[in-house]
Design an enzyme around this catalytic site. Structure first.
Site, PDB file in Angstrom:
ATOM      1  N   LYS A   4       0.884  -1.178   0.000  1.00  0.00           N
ATOM      2  CA  LYS A   4       0.000   0.000   0.000  1.00  0.00           C
ATOM      3  C   LYS A   4       0.916   1.220   0.000  1.00  0.00           C
ATOM      4  O   LYS A   4       1.405   1.656   1.047  1.00  0.00           O
ATOM      5  CB  LYS A   4      -0.869  -0.067   1.241  1.00  0.00           C
ATOM      6  CG  LYS A   4      -2.069   0.833   1.412  1.00  0.00           C
ATOM      7  CD  LYS A   4      -2.132   2.115   0.707  1.00  0.00           C
ATOM      8  CE  LYS A   4      -2.374   3.269   1.653  1.00  0.00           C
ATOM      9  NZ  LYS A   4      -1.829   4.524   1.174  1.00  0.00           N
ATOM     10  N   SER A  61       4.786   7.978   9.497  1.00  0.00           N
ATOM     11  CA  SER A  61       4.825   8.872  10.659  1.00  0.00           C
ATOM     12  C   SER A  61       4.491   8.128  11.955  1.00  0.00           C
ATOM     13  O   SER A  61       3.861   7.065  11.935  1.00  0.00           O
ATOM     14  CB  SER A  61       3.828  10.014  10.457  1.00  0.00           C
ATOM     15  OG  SER A  61       2.523   9.486  10.432  1.00  0.00           O
ATOM     16  N   GLU A  97       9.010   1.551  11.055  1.00  0.00           N
ATOM     17  CA  GLU A  97      10.090   2.482  10.688  1.00  0.00           C
ATOM     18  C   GLU A  97       9.480   3.871  10.730  1.00  0.00           C
ATOM     19  O   GLU A  97       8.757   4.262   9.806  1.00  0.00           O
ATOM     20  CB  GLU A  97      10.599   2.174   9.268  1.00  0.00           C
ATOM     21  CG  GLU A  97      11.235   0.818   9.092  1.00  0.00           C
ATOM     22  CD  GLU A  97      12.602   0.711   9.756  1.00  0.00           C
ATOM     23  OE1 GLU A  97      13.142   1.735  10.197  1.00  0.00           O
ATOM     24  OE2 GLU A  97      13.098  -0.415   9.858  1.00  0.00           O
ATOM     25  N   GLU A 128       9.860  16.490  14.594  1.00  0.00           N
ATOM     26  CA  GLU A 128      10.330  16.297  13.225  1.00  0.00           C
ATOM     27  C   GLU A 128       9.678  17.332  12.310  1.00  0.00           C
ATOM     28  O   GLU A 128       8.463  17.495  12.330  1.00  0.00           O
ATOM     29  CB  GLU A 128       9.939  14.884  12.769  1.00  0.00           C
ATOM     30  CG  GLU A 128      10.437  14.521  11.393  1.00  0.00           C
ATOM     31  CD  GLU A 128       9.977  13.116  10.973  1.00  0.00           C
ATOM     32  OE1 GLU A 128       8.826  12.749  11.258  1.00  0.00           O
ATOM     33  OE2 GLU A 128      10.791  12.403  10.372  1.00  0.00           O
ATOM     34  N   CYS A 148      13.776  10.657   6.762  1.00  0.00           N
ATOM     35  CA  CYS A 148      13.480  10.322   8.158  1.00  0.00           C
ATOM     36  C   CYS A 148      14.685  10.514   9.064  1.00  0.00           C
ATOM     37  O   CYS A 148      14.552  10.876  10.218  1.00  0.00           O
ATOM     38  CB  CYS A 148      13.012   8.881   8.230  1.00  0.00           C
ATOM     39  SG  CYS A 148      14.130   7.752   7.386  1.00  0.00           S
TER      40      CYS A 148
HETATM   41  N1  LIG Z   1      12.247   5.213   9.558  1.00  0.00           N
HETATM   42  C1  LIG Z   1      12.230   5.228   8.243  1.00  0.00           C
HETATM   43  O1  LIG Z   1      12.913   4.444   7.593  1.00  0.00           O
HETATM   44  C2  LIG Z   1      11.378   6.220   7.492  1.00  0.00           C
HETATM   45  C3  LIG Z   1      11.586   6.381   6.118  1.00  0.00           C
HETATM   46  C4  LIG Z   1      10.813   7.316   5.439  1.00  0.00           C
HETATM   47  C5  LIG Z   1       9.870   8.079   6.091  1.00  0.00           C
HETATM   48  N2  LIG Z   1       9.688   7.915   7.426  1.00  0.00           N
HETATM   49  C6  LIG Z   1       8.733   8.754   8.145  1.00  0.00           C
HETATM   50  O2  LIG Z   1       7.515   8.847   7.406  1.00  0.00           O
HETATM   51  C7  LIG Z   1       6.907  10.109   7.620  1.00  0.00           C
HETATM   52  C8  LIG Z   1       6.560  10.755   6.282  1.00  0.00           C
HETATM   53  O3  LIG Z   1       5.776   9.906   5.497  1.00  0.00           O
HETATM   54  P1  LIG Z   1       4.191  10.089   5.306  1.00  0.00           P
HETATM   55  O4  LIG Z   1       3.837  11.521   5.481  1.00  0.00           O
HETATM   56  O5  LIG Z   1       3.841   9.412   4.025  1.00  0.00           O
HETATM   57  O6  LIG Z   1       3.636   9.228   6.541  1.00  0.00           O
HETATM   58  P2  LIG Z   1       2.119   8.797   6.858  1.00  0.00           P
HETATM   59  O7  LIG Z   1       2.159   8.122   8.181  1.00  0.00           O
HETATM   60  O8  LIG Z   1       1.211   9.950   6.703  1.00  0.00           O
HETATM   61  O9  LIG Z   1       1.737   7.753   5.701  1.00  0.00           O
HETATM   62  C9  LIG Z   1       2.479   6.562   5.522  1.00  0.00           C
HETATM   63  C10 LIG Z   1       1.558   5.500   4.888  1.00  0.00           C
HETATM   64  O10 LIG Z   1       0.553   5.150   5.830  1.00  0.00           O
HETATM   65  C11 LIG Z   1      -0.728   5.201   5.183  1.00  0.00           C
HETATM   66  N3  LIG Z   1      -1.725   5.472   6.212  1.00  0.00           N
HETATM   67  C12 LIG Z   1      -2.184   6.663   6.662  1.00  0.00           C
HETATM   68  N4  LIG Z   1      -3.120   6.491   7.624  1.00  0.00           N
HETATM   69  C13 LIG Z   1      -3.256   5.143   7.797  1.00  0.00           C
HETATM   70  C14 LIG Z   1      -4.037   4.325   8.668  1.00  0.00           C
HETATM   71  N5  LIG Z   1      -4.888   4.852   9.545  1.00  0.00           N
HETATM   72  N6  LIG Z   1      -3.896   2.987   8.594  1.00  0.00           N
HETATM   73  C15 LIG Z   1      -3.016   2.429   7.710  1.00  0.00           C
HETATM   74  N7  LIG Z   1      -2.254   3.157   6.850  1.00  0.00           N
HETATM   75  C16 LIG Z   1      -2.369   4.498   6.896  1.00  0.00           C
HETATM   76  C17 LIG Z   1      -0.561   6.294   4.145  1.00  0.00           C
HETATM   77  O11 LIG Z   1      -1.566   6.205   3.160  1.00  0.00           O
HETATM   78  C18 LIG Z   1       0.839   5.979   3.630  1.00  0.00           C
HETATM   79  O12 LIG Z   1       0.796   4.920   2.697  1.00  0.00           O
HETATM   80  C19 LIG Z   1       7.932  10.927   8.410  1.00  0.00           C
HETATM   81  O13 LIG Z   1       7.570  10.902   9.773  1.00  0.00           O
HETATM   82  C20 LIG Z   1       9.228  10.174   8.183  1.00  0.00           C
HETATM   83  O14 LIG Z   1      10.195  10.362   9.194  1.00  0.00           O
HETATM   84  C21 LIG Z   1      10.413   6.998   8.146  1.00  0.00           C
HETATM   85  N1  LIG Z   2      18.461   7.085   2.014  1.00  0.00           N
HETATM   86  C1  LIG Z   2      17.106   6.717   2.215  1.00  0.00           C
HETATM   87  C2  LIG Z   2      16.552   7.260   3.508  1.00  0.00           C
HETATM   88  C3  LIG Z   2      15.120   7.004   3.603  1.00  0.00           C
HETATM   89  C4  LIG Z   2      14.490   7.708   4.735  1.00  0.00           C
HETATM   90  O1  LIG Z   2      13.622   8.582   4.621  1.00  0.00           O
END
Ligand SMILES: NC(=O)c1ccc[n+]([C@@H]2O[C@H](COP(=O)([O-])OP(=O)(O)OC[C@H]3O[C@@H](n4cnc5c(N)ncnc54)[C@H](O)[C@@H]3O)[C@@H](O)[C@H]2O)c1
Ligand SMILES: NCCCC=O
Length: 357
Positions: free
Chosen positions: A77, A131, A152, A247, A186
């Site tokens: 997803k 998030s 993550e 963040e 992230c």
């Molecule tokens: N730790 C890591 O490796 C890593 C990597 C990339 C991003 N991030 C984090 O992700 C965040 C940014 O991404 P975003 O804005 O897309 O995050 P988000 O949490 O808004 O969305 C992530 C995914 O979850 C889905 N989602 C939303 N509500 C949901 C629910 N109630 N149930 C199930 N799925 C749901 C979204 O459609 C999307 O596919 C930042 O906080 C960033 O730090 C972490």
């Molecule tokens: N280099 C990839 C890092 C992904 C985190 O957001």
């Protein structure tokens, strides 16, 4: 670059998949000779992979490649904000002969597609990147069925710059660590801890290189539309301020000074998050000490942000648990089964035979 990273990640997990057979039936040493035991590693079954909008194809690959390598059937997803590359990935998988139904892409909003997927009784595991707020919701719904999850989540990662470094190198890693891909990473090292003695020189050098110091925070004047923010550097920050604690997921670097190593470590670890952390110093022993002292899942020494699919990726504290990438990423999608066999010809002896009574 992302396309190469994606291909490299699939190749890496293809190799690990080939090595899995050799790891089956690993013997377990037991304290009783009448038993022998071994371990099977088995696919978890049907896994839901829920991914964010940043690096949409790469972060999906970090989950799809090990899940398929482990023999799972996956439902990906992707973020509703960036689904197209994942649909393209499905086309490529079909072209190369992946059987229908093994990788399924479910597009849609988080509440309409993600939530029902995460709580579906036929989904055996949810692997989530996104998030903290969404991660917490998914954990709550998975808990109803004691469904395993890996998380993550976000971060507010520190970078400590000690006084013994080459200023140009430190400035470059500091800027790269926070502003690369607009800070939408992230693990962005967005809290700079710099030794007090170096601060003025650091700022002066950055100024001489054309950086805007203690400014930014506005929409760039030439960009009236869209979601743009100037690269922003903020000083005179206290540790209770929102900008220091939360963040931003954008190009904002907070700067604080420290006067000794202990203070630097204390400031670095003073966060609910624990994803990345970086230390810049020419003293290898100090780098080792600080690397050990950081409360985070990833540490960079004399750099920030490099990422290799062979090394584990993930955080502690509110940055999540479980690991993507490396052999740990494959373990995410495997269950461990012990098979223990009674190998003695003697009866177990729990019931005395009538002749011995
Ligand atoms: N730790 C890591 O490796 C890593 C990597 C990339 C991003 N991030 C984090 O992700 C965040 C940014 O991404 P975003 O804005 O897309 O995050 P988000 O949490 O808004 O969305 C992530 C995914 O979850 C889905 N989602 C939303 N509500 C949901 C629910 N109630 N149930 C199930 N799925 C749901 C979204 O459609 C999307 O596919 C930042 O906080 C960033 O730090 C972490
Ligand atoms: N280099 C990839 C890092 C992904 C985190 O957001």
């Amino acid at each position: 670059m992302t396309k190469d990273d994606v291909a490299g990640c699939f190749e890496y997990y293809a190799d690990l998949a080939e090595g899995l057979d050799a790891k089956q039936k690993a013997p377990v040493s037991l304290p009783m000779e009448t038993f022998k035991s071994y371990v099977l590693k088995e696919s978890l079954g049907v896994v839901a992979l829920i991914t964010p909008w940043n690096y949409p194809l790469l972060l999906a690959t970090w989950k799809v490649a090990p899940a398929l390598a482990a023999g799972c059937t996956a439902i990906l997803k992707p973020s509703e904000l960036a689904s197209v590359t994942c649909l393209e990935l499905a086309d490529v998988c079909r072209e190369v002969g992946l059987p229908p139904g093994v990788l399924n892409i479910l597009t849609g909003l988080g509440t309409e597609a993600g939530a029902p997927l995460a709580s579906h009784p036929h989904v055996d595991k949810v692997a989530f990147t996104g998030s903290n707020a969404t991660g917490s919701r998914i954990m709550a719904s998975a808990a109803q069925m004691v469904k395993p999850v890996s998380m993550e989540l976000g971060g507010k990662s520190p970078i400590i710059v000690f006084e013994d470094v080459d200023l140009d190198k430190a400035a470059e890693w500091t800027l790269f660590g926070c502003f690369w891909t607009n800070g939408q990473i992230c693990s962005a090292t967005s809290r700079l801890l710099v030794h007090y003695d170096k601060t003025l020189k650091f700022i002066a050098t950055a100024k001489s290189e054309g950086a805007t110091i203690l400014s930014g925070g506005n929409r760039p004047k030439h960009l009236n539309k869209g979601f743009f923010v100037e690269p922003t550097i903020i000083t005179d920050v206290t540790t209770s301020m929102q900008i220091w604690r939360e963040e931003v997921f954008g190009p904002v670097l907070c700067v604080k000074t420290f006067s000794n190593e202990d203070e630097a470590i204390e400031l670095a670890n003073d966060t609910h998050y624990g994803l990345g952390a970086a230390v810049i110093s020419n003293d290898p022993e100090r780098c080792d000490r600080v690397a050990k002292a950081f409360r985070s899942g990833i540490v960079w020494v004399n750099c920030s942000q490099p990422c290799f699919c062979q090394a584990p990726w993930g955080g502690i504290k509110r940055s999540g648990f479980g690991r993507d990438l490396g052999e740990w990423g494959l373990e995410n999608y495997l269950s461990v089964k012990q098979v223990t066999q009674y190998i003695s010809d003697e009866p177990w002896g729990w019931y005395q035979p009538p002749s011995k009574l």
